[in-house]
Every structure is written in C-alpha cells, then in structure tokens.
Scaffold this motif. Structure first.
Motif, PDB file in Angstrom:
ATOM      1  N   MET A 175       5.805   4.984  -2.847  1.00  0.00           N
ATOM      2  CA  MET A 175       5.190   5.069  -4.176  1.00  0.00           C
ATOM      3  C   MET A 175       5.371   6.454  -4.810  1.00  0.00           C
ATOM      4  O   MET A 175       4.651   6.826  -5.735  1.00  0.00           O
ATOM      5  N   ALA A 176       6.329   7.219  -4.306  1.00  0.00           N
ATOM      6  CA  ALA A 176       6.499   8.615  -4.749  1.00  0.00           C
ATOM      7  C   ALA A 176       6.691   8.735  -6.260  1.00  0.00           C
ATOM      8  O   ALA A 176       6.256   9.720  -6.871  1.00  0.00           O
ATOM      9  N   HIS A 177       7.321   7.735  -6.875  1.00  0.00           N
ATOM     10  CA  HIS A 177       7.628   7.827  -8.311  1.00  0.00           C
ATOM     11  C   HIS A 177       6.416   7.590  -9.202  1.00  0.00           C
ATOM     12  O   HIS A 177       6.468   7.849 -10.410  1.00  0.00           O
ATOM     13  N   VAL A 178       5.312   7.103  -8.634  1.00  0.00           N
ATOM     14  CA  VAL A 178       4.122   6.838  -9.467  1.00  0.00           C
ATOM     15  C   VAL A 178       2.909   7.678  -9.070  1.00  0.00           C
ATOM     16  O   VAL A 178       2.001   7.875  -9.873  1.00  0.00           O
ATOM     17  N   LEU A 179       2.885   8.168  -7.830  1.00  0.00           N
ATOM     18  CA  LEU A 179       1.700   8.879  -7.344  1.00  0.00           C
ATOM     19  C   LEU A 179       1.777  10.369  -7.633  1.00  0.00           C
ATOM     20  O   LEU A 179       2.826  10.995  -7.492  1.00  0.00           O
ATOM     21  N   THR A 180       0.654  10.948  -8.009  1.00  0.00           N
ATOM     22  CA  THR A 180       0.509  12.395  -8.061  1.00  0.00           C
ATOM     23  C   THR A 180      -0.067  12.842  -6.721  1.00  0.00           C
ATOM     24  O   THR A 180      -1.153  12.391  -6.351  1.00  0.00           O
ATOM     25  N   PRO A 181       0.636  13.682  -5.964  1.00  0.00           N
ATOM     26  CA  PRO A 181       0.081  14.152  -4.687  1.00  0.00           C
ATOM     27  C   PRO A 181      -1.268  14.833  -4.902  1.00  0.00           C
ATOM     28  O   PRO A 181      -1.453  15.592  -5.860  1.00  0.00           O
ATOM     29  N   LEU A 182      -2.215  14.550  -4.025  1.00  0.00           N
ATOM     30  CA  LEU A 182      -3.568  15.087  -4.187  1.00  0.00           C
ATOM     31  C   LEU A 182      -3.581  16.606  -4.170  1.00  0.00           C
ATOM     32  O   LEU A 182      -4.421  17.239  -4.808  1.00  0.00           O
ATOM     33  N   ALA A 277       4.998  -1.634  -2.669  1.00  0.00           N
ATOM     34  CA  ALA A 277       6.025  -1.593  -3.709  1.00  0.00           C
ATOM     35  C   ALA A 277       5.588  -2.343  -4.958  1.00  0.00           C
ATOM     36  O   ALA A 277       5.813  -1.887  -6.092  1.00  0.00           O
ATOM     37  N   ALA A 278       4.936  -3.499  -4.775  1.00  0.00           N
ATOM     38  CA  ALA A 278       4.471  -4.284  -5.911  1.00  0.00           C
ATOM     39  C   ALA A 278       3.376  -3.559  -6.672  1.00  0.00           C
ATOM     40  O   ALA A 278       3.347  -3.562  -7.906  1.00  0.00           O
ATOM     41  N   VAL A 279       2.463  -2.931  -5.960  1.00  0.00           N
ATOM     42  CA  VAL A 279       1.399  -2.159  -6.618  1.00  0.00           C
ATOM     43  C   VAL A 279       1.993  -0.995  -7.392  1.00  0.00           C
ATOM     44  O   VAL A 279       1.568  -0.682  -8.502  1.00  0.00           O
ATOM     45  N   ALA A 280       3.002  -0.355  -6.824  1.00  0.00           N
ATOM     46  CA  ALA A 280       3.661   0.758  -7.519  1.00  0.00           C
ATOM     47  C   ALA A 280       4.249   0.303  -8.845  1.00  0.00           C
ATOM     48  O   ALA A 280       4.151   1.012  -9.864  1.00  0.00           O
ATOM     49  N   ARG A 281       4.864  -0.876  -8.862  1.00  0.00           N
ATOM     50  CA  ARG A 281       5.416  -1.406 -10.108  1.00  0.00           C
ATOM     51  C   ARG A 281       4.304  -1.729 -11.107  1.00  0.00           C
ATOM     52  O   ARG A 281       4.449  -1.505 -12.318  1.00  0.00           O
ATOM     53  N   GLN A 282       3.179  -2.207 -10.587  1.00  0.00           N
ATOM     54  CA  GLN A 282       2.064  -2.616 -11.458  1.00  0.00           C
ATOM     55  C   GLN A 282       1.424  -1.431 -12.165  1.00  0.00           C
ATOM     56  O   GLN A 282       1.012  -1.528 -13.314  1.00  0.00           O
TER      57      GLN A 282
END
Length: 284
Positions: A175-182, A277-282
């Motif tokens: 999910m690297a493309h959607v998550l901001t590292p804490l 992966a699906a959650v990342a797309r969502q």
C-alpha cells in the motif's frame, strides 16, 4: 525506529551475546548491533539472567543447548523462564526453531532435572574415564515451526516490541502508494486528509458527557506510531474493528491546531493479506 534511522540493528536477546541490559555487542557488515538485554525479557528474573551471563563470562560461550542446561543448574531456570527465553529468541543461537523448542519444553526441563539429580548423587562418576555418555542429548519430538506472525506476537508480549520484523511490513509495501508513513506525521500536516495504516497497539474507550462511546487508539507501522481519535458517530459504525493486534487502514484528518499530533478517524478498514491491494485501490 531511531536506531533504524541511525543505521543500528536491534536484535533479539541471545544467551551467547546478550548482557544483563541492552548493549552494543558487535558489528555485522560494518553495521552496529544492539542486543536486547536478558533482563528485558518478561518472566525471566534478574537472578537467572545474572547466572546465565556470569557463567558465560567465566567459562565461555555455550556450545549447544545441552551445554547450557549442564552448566546452568539453577532453580530459577523453570518452565516459565525457559519458555520465555525460547519465545523471545534467546535460544535461537543453538539452531532450533522457536516453535520446536517451545513444544518440547517439558523434554528440555526433564533433561535438566536428570542432569541435576545425577550431579547431586554423583552417578556420573560411575562412567568416569569411559566414552559412555548417559542422556547426553535432549530428545526433541517433531513439532511445527513457529510462523513469523507467531514469533512477532511472542516478541511483543515478552519484549514490548516487534524485533525480528514488523507485522505491518508487507502491508506497507503493498500500500506504499496510498499510505503516509506514521513517522512522517510530525505535526507539519494541518487540517489535511491522510491515509495511514498500522497494527493497533492500544485502545482506550471513553464515555462522553452525553453518554456516547468514543475511542482513543494507538497504531504503529514500521516507521513510528500515532494516536487516533474515533468520535462517537464513527465509533458506532466501526467498533467491531477496533481490537488490539488488528491490522487496519485509516482515512482521517489531521487537527487544525499546532502541537496536536493525532488523526481524527473518518473511516477504518480491517486489513488482511488478501484484501490489502483492494483496500489500497478503494482509498486511493
């Protein structure tokens, strides 16, 4: 997290390397290594930690598991302390899997008791000067190896930290493309939408003056941790998801005010290896 930033490896405890407390023990490929101290392991008392360390200091490293048990004949090396040493990884140096050793803890203790009784009764003197070895090896019955997830749970319970790896590491890659590292949520982002994720580390339920339930939750990823604030309306819809140890993806907003490093939760998604992966797309 600070050690990782500085290029220092933090390793689990080890009966052949650890001191009583945290210590720099060696350098691997020019990378400094800090070992957990033996006394950092929950359920292993300071006395037996001192016995293990002093014996090694006086007579050298333990050659194998049998050597350890022959040299450490102390009442405080009991079922609880032995199993905690195994689960924390302190006996990994002998080449056995933690799951295999944990499943054979009774056999290991039986070997230790036998040798202690033999020492006390001088039975071993019957075989002095011969090549005969009586019960010189521990009998380990076949057992499943501990999965990485199980090892990490043990480390968290006994050391307070995930050491060998982190249960969110694979999710963070997916999910690297959607998550901001804490670790990057240092208070510089004000009143902005963010997508974060991690393992639920702690939960505190509160009741508002109006009698509604809300939640303070702390999650951690491989870079750091942050507190989440789940207001009553959101908590009512998502309360089943909030469990310690759960892996989650959170959509929320950072505060407007300076100095308040939280995320106000708008929505939360439970994560599994199959749905990440699906959650990342969502949420993208």
């Amino acid at each position: 997290h600070e050690c990782e930033r500085m290029g220092i490896a933090v390793m689990p405890p080890d009966v052949n390397e650890s001191f009583r407390n945290f210590a720099m023990v060696s350098s691997q490929n020019a990378k400094p290594i800090i070992r957990f101290g033996l006394t950092a392991i929950k359920n292993v008392g300071e006395h037996i930690c001192g016995v293990i360390y002093e014996e090694r200091k006086a007579r050298g490293a333990y050659k194998n598991l049998e050597d350890l048990l022959l040299r450490i004949q102390d009442k405080d090396l009991n079922k609880k302390s032995l199993e905690s040493l195994i689960q924390a990884g302190a006996l990994d140096c002998f080449g056995f899997d933690r799951g295999e050793l944990f499943a054979n803890s009774e056999n290991i203790l039986y070997f230790a008791r036998q040798n202690k009784e033999r020492t006390q009764s001088n039975q071993s003197s019957l075989f002095s000067g011969t090549t005969i070895a009586i019960d010189s090896k521990i009998t380990l019955k076949p057992a499943p190896k501990a999965a990485l997830a199980e090892k990490l749970v043990w480390e968290k319970q006994l050391l307070g930290l995930y050491v060998s790896s982190h249960p969110f590491a694979d999710y963070q890659k997916i999910m690297a493309h959607v998550l901001t590292p804490l670790g990057q949520l240092d208070g510089s982002l004000r009143d902005e939408w963010v997508v974060v994720g991690g393992v639920v580390d702690s939960l505190t339920k509160k009741i508002t003056k109006k009698g509604s339930a809300m939640m303070f939750a702390t999650i951690q990823d491989t870079s750091g941790s942050i507190e989440l604030l789940v207001f009553p309306k959101t908590y009512e819809k998502t309360q089943a998801i909030w469990q310690e140890g759960a892996v989650v993806c959170v959509v929320g907003k950072t505060p407007r005010g300076e100095g308040d490093n939280k995320v106000f939760v708008e929505n939360v998604y439970p994560l599994t290896p199959d749905n990440a992966a699906a959650v990342a797309r969502q949420v993208a």
